[in-house]
Every structure is written in C-alpha cells, then in structure tokens.
Design a protein around this motif. Structure first.
Motif, PDB file in Angstrom:
ATOM      1  N   ILE A 241       0.842  -1.200   0.000  1.00  0.00           N
ATOM      2  CA  ILE A 241       0.000   0.000   0.000  1.00  0.00           C
ATOM      3  C   ILE A 241       0.869   1.238   0.000  1.00  0.00           C
ATOM      4  CG2 ILE A 241      -1.914  -1.099   1.224  1.00  0.00           C
ATOM      5  CD1 ILE A 241      -0.793   0.341   3.792  1.00  0.00           C
ATOM      6  N   GLY A 242       0.240   2.377  -0.317  1.00  0.00           N
ATOM      7  CA  GLY A 242       0.867   3.656  -0.078  1.00  0.00           C
ATOM      8  C   GLY A 242       0.839   3.955   1.414  1.00  0.00           C
ATOM      9  N   PRO A 243       1.751   4.781   1.913  1.00  0.00           N
ATOM     10  CA  PRO A 243       1.906   4.959   3.366  1.00  0.00           C
ATOM     11  C   PRO A 243       0.717   5.580   4.077  1.00  0.00           C
ATOM     12  CG  PRO A 243       3.306   6.496   2.140  1.00  0.00           C
ATOM     13  CD  PRO A 243       2.774   5.514   1.143  1.00  0.00           C
ATOM     14  N   THR A 244      -0.255   6.123   3.361  1.00  0.00           N
ATOM     15  CA  THR A 244      -1.425   6.708   4.016  1.00  0.00           C
ATOM     16  C   THR A 244      -2.675   5.831   3.880  1.00  0.00           C
ATOM     17  OG1 THR A 244      -2.115   7.944   2.040  1.00  0.00           O
ATOM     18  CG2 THR A 244      -0.545   9.025   3.536  1.00  0.00           C
ATOM     19  N   GLN A 245      -2.526   4.646   3.308  1.00  0.00           N
ATOM     20  CA  GLN A 245      -3.694   3.832   2.950  1.00  0.00           C
ATOM     21  C   GLN A 245      -3.966   2.667   3.889  1.00  0.00           C
ATOM     22  OE1 GLN A 245      -2.240   3.016  -1.032  1.00  0.00           O
ATOM     23  NE2 GLN A 245      -3.730   4.437  -1.932  1.00  0.00           N
ATOM     24  N   GLY A 246      -3.161   2.501   4.931  1.00  0.00           N
ATOM     25  CA  GLY A 246      -3.279   1.335   5.790  1.00  0.00           C
ATOM     26  C   GLY A 246      -4.650   1.145   6.386  1.00  0.00           C
ATOM     27  N   GLN A 247      -5.191   2.178   6.988  1.00  0.00           N
ATOM     28  CA  GLN A 247      -6.486   2.059   7.661  1.00  0.00           C
ATOM     29  C   GLN A 247      -7.602   1.748   6.671  1.00  0.00           C
ATOM     30  OE1 GLN A 247      -7.520   5.450  10.073  1.00  0.00           O
ATOM     31  NE2 GLN A 247      -9.507   4.627  10.662  1.00  0.00           N
ATOM     32  N   ALA A 248      -7.589   2.416   5.531  1.00  0.00           N
ATOM     33  CA  ALA A 248      -8.648   2.205   4.541  1.00  0.00           C
ATOM     34  C   ALA A 248      -8.628   0.787   3.990  1.00  0.00           C
ATOM     35  CB  ALA A 248      -8.512   3.216   3.402  1.00  0.00           C
ATOM     36  N   VAL A 249      -7.438   0.263   3.676  1.00  0.00           N
ATOM     37  CA  VAL A 249      -7.348  -1.076   3.105  1.00  0.00           C
ATOM     38  C   VAL A 249      -7.651  -2.130   4.163  1.00  0.00           C
ATOM     39  CG1 VAL A 249      -5.815  -2.726   1.970  1.00  0.00           C
ATOM     40  CG2 VAL A 249      -5.761  -0.309   1.310  1.00  0.00           C
ATOM     41  N   ALA A 250      -7.193  -1.894   5.391  1.00  0.00           N
ATOM     42  CA  ALA A 250      -7.525  -2.827   6.475  1.00  0.00           C
ATOM     43  C   ALA A 250      -9.032  -2.910   6.682  1.00  0.00           C
ATOM     44  CB  ALA A 250      -6.831  -2.395   7.758  1.00  0.00           C
ATOM     45  N   GLN A 251      -9.724  -1.775   6.560  1.00  0.00           N
ATOM     46  CA  GLN A 251     -11.178  -1.765   6.709  1.00  0.00           C
ATOM     47  C   GLN A 251     -11.846  -2.544   5.583  1.00  0.00           C
ATOM     48  OE1 GLN A 251     -12.953  -0.258   9.415  1.00  0.00           O
ATOM     49  NE2 GLN A 251     -14.444  -1.690   8.504  1.00  0.00           N
ATOM     50  N   MET A 252     -11.302  -2.434   4.375  1.00  0.00           N
ATOM     51  CA  MET A 252     -11.852  -3.207   3.258  1.00  0.00           C
ATOM     52  C   MET A 252     -11.747  -4.704   3.536  1.00  0.00           C
ATOM     53  SD  MET A 252     -10.340  -1.243  -0.070  1.00  0.00           S
ATOM     54  CE  MET A 252     -10.334   0.557  -0.154  1.00  0.00           C
ATOM     55  N   MET A 253     -10.598  -5.126   4.032  1.00  0.00           N
ATOM     56  CA  MET A 253     -10.426  -6.548   4.334  1.00  0.00           C
ATOM     57  C   MET A 253     -11.383  -6.990   5.440  1.00  0.00           C
ATOM     58  SD  MET A 253      -6.395  -7.492   4.086  1.00  0.00           S
ATOM     59  CE  MET A 253      -5.395  -7.111   2.645  1.00  0.00           C
ATOM     60  N   GLU A 254     -11.549  -6.146   6.433  1.00  0.00           N
ATOM     61  CA  GLU A 254     -12.481  -6.489   7.510  1.00  0.00           C
ATOM     62  C   GLU A 254     -13.897  -6.610   6.970  1.00  0.00           C
ATOM     63  OE1 GLU A 254     -14.140  -4.676  11.759  1.00  0.00           O
ATOM     64  OE2 GLU A 254     -12.261  -3.929  10.903  1.00  0.00           O
TER      65      GLU A 254
END
Length: 282
Positions: A241-254
């Motif tokens: 991921i890009g360094p600012t995308q962690g929370q958004a992508v983690a939420q997608m997986m959840e």
C-alpha cells in the motif's frame, strides 16, 4: 579519454541538469558501458576508454539528463538480493516491496498468486526463496510485462514452477485454482497525485502500474472483495500500500470477512503492507 575523465565530465553534466545522486548514477552507467561490475569502477578509472565505450556512456548520460531512469538504461534492477530485467513496460522493483516479500515468507506456502505481477519480481523471488514444491501464478494485463516476467523467472531458475496469464486481476486465474497465499502490489497512486511524482516515475514507468485513475484505492476494493473465493481456509492475502492507505485497506479486508488483519511498516517506519487471513471456518 580515461575513465576518470569521462566520469568527472558525466558527473558535472548530470549535476548541471539537476539530477540528484549524479555521482552514483554516473558510476553505475560507466560500469554498464564498460561491462564491468560497479564495484570495479575505481580500479579502471586510470585506464583509457575505447571510442565506442565513450560514445555509449555519453549517450546514456544524455538520456539520464532527460530523467530516463538508470534501470531503463541498464535494463536491470536489484531486488531482494537478485537482479531482475526491467524496462518501460514494468514497474521498477523497489526496496519497499521487499517488505511484502519478507512478510510473505514468514509462513510456508505451496500455491501463491501474484496479481499484477509486472516484472515478476515478487512471485519469482517467493519461489526462489522456498522449496521446490511451491508453485505460483502471476497475472497481468500487459503481455509485454508478462514476457519480461517469464525471462526473470527463467533467470532465477523457477520457470518450471510458475505460470503467467494475461488478464484483469482474477479473470486471468485458471478455473478451479486456489491458493494459500495471494500477493499484490497494485496501482495505488491517486490520479491527482500523479503530477507531483518524480519525472523518472511519472514520465517513464507504465502509468497503468502506478495509478487507478481515481482515488488510488479501486484495485484494493476489487482484490479484497474477491480474494476469499480463491483462498483456502487460513490462506493469506497480502498487499503493498501507499503509506497513508493502511487504515482504509484494512477496513476493506475487515468488511470482506478477513481475520487477523495487520498493517506492517517498512524499514522507514511507514505503513507498507496490509495482510489478512481467510477464516478457517469460512
């Protein structure tokens, strides 16, 4: 002209053109022109260069002044201790992506899928680092990228354990295939961020490997929503991921039902990988 004279002239030319790391780049290109290892450049600096060598070196310096990446001029890039063929048809392997490989190798796997494989550096490295029983598939929209990936797999001695298929994400995966590991370094740069990229990246790397032409998250939406159908129970999904995308992508997986979701930082402390597991009771 000696190697020392050619190198000094090249460094000054690159500096005048505003190229950062002029001395480093000039030495790498001189080594390539002389067909020697970069570590031997100092040893040959007092020696005269041939006319053809000088011409080739000066041409590469002129191209570098236009911001053509060094890797495109030499045709190769180092990644995870190995050398890969690269060019304008594939994204350059980057040190940050080694974080994805290192995380993937923390647990054994037998079948790995690399979505958007590009140069094939991820899947080929994973297979080269594991036992001969592991098998991989790499997919990509670009047939030119897949040709490079195939040559890289052959160079690493894993071509008998990997297949490459052309197509869009999961559409390229053979029917009935399943995996215990899915990895991807998808396009994650937002369209409005593209103008601010370094010209070496913006102007010379394949645009479709850099941006989704939207918010930079479109590919993660597709991958997160569909990956479980291709994973065995307990199988892992890991994406760069890009360094600012962690929370958004983690939420997608959840939202997609993944468990054990983690955001992993790279060596610079920036969020770089999001991983999740398909529940064992799914």
């Amino acid at each position: 002209m000696t190697g020392q004279e050619a190198l000094a002239k090249a460094v000054a030319t690159l500096q005048d053109a505003g190229v950062e790391g002029a001395a480093r780049d000039a030495r790498r290109l001189l080594a390539h022109a002389l067909e020697i290892d970069a570590g031997r450049v100092t040893l040959i600096l007092p020696d005269p260069m041939g006319v053809a060598q000088v011409a080739a070196f000066e041409q590469m310096i002129a191209e570098r002044c236009r911001r053509v990446p060094v890797s495109h001029l030499t045709g190769r890039r180092a990644f995870y201790g190995r050398t890969f063929e690269v060019g304008p048809d594939v994204l350059d392997p980057r040190p940050e992506t080694e974080t994805l490989v290192a995380e993937a190798l923390k647990r054994p796997f037998l079948r790995v899928l690399d979505l958007g494989t590009g140069s094939g550096c991820i899947v080929a490295t994973l297979l080269a680092e594991t036992g001969v029983e592991a098998f991989g598939i790499g997919t990509d929209l670009s047939p030119h990228a897949l040709a490079i990936a195939g040559r890289n797999a052959a160079r690493l001695g894993v071509s008998d354990r990997v297949q490459f298929h052309a197509g869009n994400w999961f559409e390229a995966v053979p029917s009935g295939a399943d995996f215990d590991l899915i990895v991807s370094n998808p396009p994650y740069i937002a369209a409005d961020e593209m103008p601010g990229l370094a010209p070496e990246v913006r102007d010379f790397e394949p645009r479709m490997a850099l941006t989704d032409e939207g918010d930079g998250l479109a590919c993660y939406r597709i991958i997160s929503a569909r990956a479980q159908a291709y994973l065995v129970r307990g199988g892992r999904l890991m994406v760069e991921i890009g360094p600012t995308q962690g929370q958004a992508v983690a939420q997608m997986m959840e939202n997609a039902g993944f468990a054990e979701i983690r955001v992993v930082a790279d060596l610079d402390g920036r969020d770089r990988v999001v991983s999740g597991e398909k529940p064992r009771n799914a």
